[in-house]
Design a protein around this motif. Structure first.
Motif, PDB file in Angstrom:
ATOM      1  N   ALA A 152       0.864  -1.180  -0.060  1.00 45.65           N
ATOM      2  CA  ALA A 152      -0.159  -0.102   0.180  1.00 45.65           C
ATOM      3  C   ALA A 152       0.801   0.975   0.052  1.00 45.65           C
ATOM      4  O   ALA A 152       0.341   2.220  -0.331  1.00 45.65           O
ATOM      5  CB  ALA A 152      -0.909   0.191   1.135  1.00 45.65           C
ATOM      6  N   GLY A 153       2.055   1.340  -0.095  1.00 40.43           N
ATOM      7  CA  GLY A 153       2.691   2.268  -0.148  1.00 40.43           C
ATOM      8  C   GLY A 153       2.538   3.263   1.361  1.00 40.43           C
ATOM      9  O   GLY A 153       2.769   4.337   1.322  1.00 40.43           O
ATOM     10  N   VAL A 154       2.468   2.397   2.675  1.00 34.83           N
ATOM     11  CA  VAL A 154       1.994   3.159   3.363  1.00 34.83           C
ATOM     12  C   VAL A 154       3.170   3.109   4.706  1.00 34.83           C
ATOM     13  O   VAL A 154       3.859   2.050   4.616  1.00 34.83           O
ATOM     14  CB  VAL A 154       0.698   3.382   4.277  1.00 34.83           C
ATOM     15  N   ASP A 155       3.250   3.531   6.057  1.00 33.42           N
ATOM     16  CA  ASP A 155       4.200   3.851   7.308  1.00 33.42           C
ATOM     17  C   ASP A 155       3.201   3.450   7.955  1.00 33.42           C
ATOM     18  O   ASP A 155       2.282   4.193   8.283  1.00 33.42           O
ATOM     19  CB  ASP A 155       5.039   4.586   6.961  1.00 33.42           C
ATOM     20  N   LEU A 156       3.144   2.441   9.148  1.00 31.86           N
ATOM     21  CA  LEU A 156       2.309   2.190  10.401  1.00 31.86           C
ATOM     22  C   LEU A 156       3.721   1.772  11.704  1.00 31.86           C
ATOM     23  O   LEU A 156       4.690   1.424  11.492  1.00 31.86           O
ATOM     24  CB  LEU A 156       1.692   1.135  10.219  1.00 31.86           C
ATOM     25  N   LEU A 157       3.028   2.183  12.851  1.00 34.41           N
ATOM     26  CA  LEU A 157       4.341   1.751  13.853  1.00 34.41           C
ATOM     27  C   LEU A 157       3.442   0.672  14.487  1.00 34.41           C
ATOM     28  O   LEU A 157       2.534   0.460  15.356  1.00 34.41           O
ATOM     29  CB  LEU A 157       3.601   2.711  15.031  1.00 34.41           C
ATOM     30  N   MET A 158       4.536  -0.195  14.090  1.00 28.51           N
ATOM     31  CA  MET A 158       4.202  -1.842  15.370  1.00 28.51           C
ATOM     32  C   MET A 158       3.848  -2.039  16.811  1.00 28.51           C
ATOM     33  O   MET A 158       5.338  -0.386  16.769  1.00 28.51           O
ATOM     34  CB  MET A 158       5.491  -2.630  14.161  1.00 28.51           C
ATOM     35  N   VAL A 159       2.914  -2.540  16.929  1.00 29.61           N
ATOM     36  CA  VAL A 159       3.436  -2.620  18.799  1.00 29.61           C
ATOM     37  C   VAL A 159       3.330  -3.722  19.366  1.00 29.61           C
ATOM     38  O   VAL A 159       2.011  -4.400  18.973  1.00 29.61           O
ATOM     39  CB  VAL A 159       2.336  -1.479  18.863  1.00 29.61           C
ATOM     40  N   PRO A 160       4.838  -4.222  19.434  1.00 26.31           N
ATOM     41  CA  PRO A 160       4.067  -5.501  19.378  1.00 26.31           C
ATOM     42  C   PRO A 160       3.719  -6.058  20.706  1.00 26.31           C
ATOM     43  O   PRO A 160       4.196  -5.635  22.370  1.00 26.31           O
ATOM     44  CB  PRO A 160       5.738  -6.473  19.675  1.00 26.31           C
ATOM     45  N   PHE A 161       2.935  -6.803  21.600  1.00 23.95           N
ATOM     46  CA  PHE A 161       2.305  -7.530  21.969  1.00 23.95           C
ATOM     47  C   PHE A 161       3.148  -9.319  22.302  1.00 23.95           C
ATOM     48  O   PHE A 161       3.674  -9.865  21.564  1.00 23.95           O
ATOM     49  CB  PHE A 161       0.943  -7.491  22.651  1.00 23.95           C
ATOM     50  N   GLN A 162       2.836  -9.709  23.850  1.00 24.73           N
ATOM     51  CA  GLN A 162       3.458 -11.288  23.822  1.00 24.73           C
ATOM     52  C   GLN A 162       1.721 -12.243  23.439  1.00 24.73           C
ATOM     53  O   GLN A 162       1.244 -12.704  24.892  1.00 24.73           O
ATOM     54  CB  GLN A 162       3.704 -11.644  25.351  1.00 24.73           C
ATOM     55  N   GLY A 163       2.017 -12.321  22.439  1.00 24.64           N
ATOM     56  CA  GLY A 163       0.490 -13.080  21.557  1.00 24.64           C
ATOM     57  C   GLY A 163      -0.922 -12.361  21.760  1.00 24.64           C
ATOM     58  O   GLY A 163      -0.873 -11.111  21.729  1.00 24.64           O
ATOM     59  N   SER A 164      -2.071 -13.117  21.323  1.00 22.76           N
ATOM     60  CA  SER A 164      -3.205 -12.271  20.421  1.00 22.76           C
ATOM     61  C   SER A 164      -3.877 -11.829  21.506  1.00 22.76           C
ATOM     62  O   SER A 164      -4.672 -10.719  20.706  1.00 22.76           O
ATOM     63  CB  SER A 164      -3.959 -13.387  19.319  1.00 22.76           C
ATOM     64  N   ALA A 165      -4.098 -12.223  22.564  1.00 17.62           N
ATOM     65  CA  ALA A 165      -5.504 -12.097  23.335  1.00 17.62           C
ATOM     66  C   ALA A 165      -5.175 -10.823  23.661  1.00 17.62           C
ATOM     67  O   ALA A 165      -5.920  -9.952  23.738  1.00 17.62           O
ATOM     68  CB  ALA A 165      -5.461 -12.287  24.823  1.00 17.62           C
ATOM     69  N   PRO A 166      -3.725 -10.358  24.273  1.00 13.61           N
ATOM     70  CA  PRO A 166      -3.971  -8.601  24.856  1.00 13.61           C
ATOM     71  C   PRO A 166      -3.643  -8.321  23.027  1.00 13.61           C
ATOM     72  O   PRO A 166      -3.798  -6.752  23.010  1.00 13.61           O
ATOM     73  CB  PRO A 166      -2.063  -9.331  25.150  1.00 13.61           C
ATOM     74  N   ALA A 167      -3.022  -8.314  22.641  1.00  8.93           N
ATOM     75  CA  ALA A 167      -3.283  -6.790  21.192  1.00  8.93           C
ATOM     76  C   ALA A 167      -4.247  -7.297  20.150  1.00  8.93           C
ATOM     77  O   ALA A 167      -4.939  -5.953  20.873  1.00  8.93           O
ATOM     78  CB  ALA A 167      -2.474  -7.998  20.316  1.00  8.93           C
ATOM     79  N   LEU A 168      -5.460  -7.880  20.642  1.00  8.22           N
ATOM     80  CA  LEU A 168      -6.895  -7.713  20.693  1.00  8.22           C
ATOM     81  C   LEU A 168      -7.580  -7.278  21.862  1.00  8.22           C
ATOM     82  O   LEU A 168      -7.994  -5.912  21.057  1.00  8.22           O
ATOM     83  CB  LEU A 168      -7.767  -9.088  20.454  1.00  8.22           C
ATOM     84  N   THR A 169      -6.827  -7.433  22.927  1.00  5.67           N
ATOM     85  CA  THR A 169      -7.555  -6.163  24.142  1.00  5.67           C
ATOM     86  C   THR A 169      -7.150  -4.927  23.963  1.00  5.67           C
ATOM     87  O   THR A 169      -8.001  -3.461  24.290  1.00  5.67           O
ATOM     88  CB  THR A 169      -6.986  -6.545  25.581  1.00  5.67           C
TER      89      THR A 169
END
Length: 325
Positions: free
Chosen positions: A177-194
């Motif tokens: 898409a030619g965009v820049d995003l800020l990656m925010v890593p978590f320890q697993g899917s559950a906290p990311a979804l929260t």
């Protein structure tokens, strides 16, 4: 014509016996139990799919098919274990696109999925959804791309950790898409979804099965879906390609592989048995429950899928300068 010498007659007899024995061994495959190794802990999609296939294959092949979990190193330990087993069809791997990620993205890959595994049977794909909080402004991928281009690095994207398919889907999106995003890593899917549901992180590339309960309850909205056609559970949500972002056929695929060098006749018998099992109502019901899109493939088509996956991941790794140990 001279009669055959005694030595020549003995050699010919031995050749016939050996050839007959080899043919007989292939004809009776399998003659003892088969193992399907899942390179993860019990309970995940790999494990669920492996167990329903094992049940059906036990009936099809008239031998016990046993599931064995060997987790560790993001799936690498179980994969390496299978690669080191005899190439006789009795030890199979419940493979996912994690093998492509290990091959293409890691600094020091433990194996090459395109060379060290024998594709047996493709099972299906669980596509990904790009989700956000209902309060997030953009309603679709086109609006997200426009906002991201106006605010380079200003939109956060959650991931369950580096080197995961979720992070790589984000990198595919940024690249295509030619965009820049800020990656925010978590320890697993559950906290990311929260965090996304709370609006503290803007977006997240999620497996359909993990995000769908929250979509149905109204806690998340779907901006777009990966894959080459719309998903049956979200018929009104356009694909990325429809939204102007190409090459987003990225998700979680699953299939059975064997050690390289497994005899073609054995591979063919296993492939046909899996194809028969996939037609049963029980297996089809499990595939729907796991949001898996079933698409029959030949072993050659499955091999090409793995090869293409590795090539695409290598291109994205280079473009995004991804470094994973």
């Amino acid at each position: 014509m001279k009669s055959l010498s005694p030595i020549l007659r003995v050699l010919m007899a031995i050749t016939l016996i050996v050839s007959s024995g080899l043919a007989g061994a292939e004809d009776v495959f399998p003659s003892h139990p088969i193992r399907i190794v899942v390179p993860y802990t019990p309970g995940g999609v790999n494990d669920v799919v492996a167990r329903v296939l094992a049940s059906g294959l036990t009936e099809q092949l008239h031998q016990p098919v046993i599931v064995e979990n060997r987790s560790g190193a993001g799936g690498d330990l179980g994969t390496l274990y299978v690669m080191r087993q005899p190439a006789d069809g009795y030890t199979l791997l419940m493979t996912s696109n994690a093998v492509g990620i290990s091959t293409a993205v890691k600094k020091k890959p433990a194996f090459d999925a395109t060379k060290d595994l024998q594709p047996v049977s493709f099972v299906g794909t669980q596509w990904m959804t790009l989700v956000a909080s209902p309060a997030f402004g953009p309603k679709n991928v086109q609006e997200l791309v426009a906002l991201a281009k106006s605010k380079p690095g200003g939109i956060s994207c959650a991931t369950p950790g580096p080197g995961t398919p979720h992070q790589l889907a984000m990198e595919f999106f940024k690249h295509n898409a030619g965009v820049d995003l800020l990656m925010v890593p978590f320890q697993g899917s559950a906290p990311a979804l929260t965090e996304v549901m709370a609006g503290r992180v803007a977006i997240y590339f999620a497996a359909v099965s993990s995000a769908d309960p929250y979509v149905r309850s109204g806690k998340l909205k779907v901006l777009g879906v990966t894959g080459h056609r719309r998903l049956s559970i979200y018929p009104n949500v356009p694909t990325f390609a429809e939204s102007g972002v190409p090459n987003m056929d990225f998700g979680f695929w699953y299939g059975l592989t064997a050690p390289k060098g497994t005899p073609p006749a054995v591979v063919s018998k296993l492939h046909d048995a899996v194809a028969a099992v996939m037609q049963t109502p029980k297996v089809q019901a499990v595939m729907r429950e796991q949001a898996l899109e079933v698409e029959p493939k030949s072993t050659d088509e499955f091999a090409k899928l793995i090869s293409d996956d590795v090539s695409n991941l290598r291109a994205v790794k280079k473009a995004a300068n991804i470094q994973i140990d």
